[in-house]
Design an enzyme around this catalytic site. Structure first.
Site, mmCIF file in Angstrom:
data_model
loop_
_atom_site.group_PDB
_atom_site.id
_atom_site.type_symbol
_atom_site.label_atom_id
_atom_site.label_comp_id
_atom_site.label_asym_id
_atom_site.label_seq_id
_atom_site.Cartn_x
_atom_site.Cartn_y
_atom_site.Cartn_z
ATOM 1 N N MET A 1 -0.510 5.267 -10.031
ATOM 2 C CA MET A 1 0.252 4.092 -9.227
ATOM 3 C C MET A 1 0.936 3.176 -8.451
ATOM 4 O O MET A 1 1.852 2.765 -8.871
ATOM 5 C CB MET A 1 -0.531 4.185 -7.443
ATOM 6 C CG MET A 1 -0.287 4.049 -5.974
ATOM 7 S SD MET A 1 -1.347 4.311 -5.041
ATOM 8 C CE MET A 1 -2.601 2.980 -5.282
ATOM 9 N N HIS A 2 0.027 2.213 -9.698
ATOM 10 C CA HIS A 2 0.353 0.766 -10.840
ATOM 11 C C HIS A 2 1.558 1.108 -10.856
ATOM 12 O O HIS A 2 2.899 0.027 -10.946
ATOM 13 C CB HIS A 2 -0.932 -0.040 -11.078
ATOM 14 C CG HIS A 2 -0.471 -1.019 -11.278
ATOM 15 N ND1 HIS A 2 0.166 -2.157 -11.010
ATOM 16 C CD2 HIS A 2 -0.667 -1.559 -12.959
ATOM 17 C CE1 HIS A 2 0.603 -3.076 -11.158
ATOM 18 N NE2 HIS A 2 -0.135 -2.993 -12.635
ATOM 19 N N ALA A 3 2.487 2.043 -12.488
ATOM 20 C CA ALA A 3 2.384 2.586 -13.304
ATOM 21 C C ALA A 3 3.873 2.530 -12.473
ATOM 22 O O ALA A 3 5.516 2.125 -12.493
ATOM 23 C CB ALA A 3 2.591 3.129 -14.005
#
Length: 102
Positions: free
Chosen positions: A75-77
């Protein structure tokens, strides 16, 4: 570190480098160094393209039934990619404004 984490970190790294290039390009345009600004935009695009290719491979695997395990790192990527893309759009607009003001 598993393969998925490594892939995510590659996306994060490439997207982050792209975003940094876009921000630096704005600073160069502010200093009226438009040639350097355009060079930094191009460098940022190369990095973003790397992230995009890696992400596209994940999407292709997902579409073919190989569903990647969802994680906060993934999700961060994806968030980093979205932020980098927005930074690109904004940098291009800001650079054009600096050019018109010059």
């Amino acid at each position: 570190m598993n393969d998925m984490e490594l892939i995510c970190f590659q996306i994060i790294s490439s997207s982050g480098t792209a975003k940094s290039s876009y921000i630096e390009a704005i600073q160069k345009a502010k200093q009226k160094d438009f040639e350097a600004a355009e060079k930094l935009i191009a460098e940022g695009q190369e990095c973003f393209t790397q992230a995009h290719h890696i992400h596209s491979e994940l999407l292709q695997k997902d579409a073919s039934g190989e569903h990647p395990e969802f994680s906060l790192i993934l999700m961060h990527a994806e968030d980093q990619m979205a932020n980098s893309e927005m930074a690109y759009v904004m940098a291009k607009e800001i650079i054009e404004l600096y050019k018109k003001l010059n």
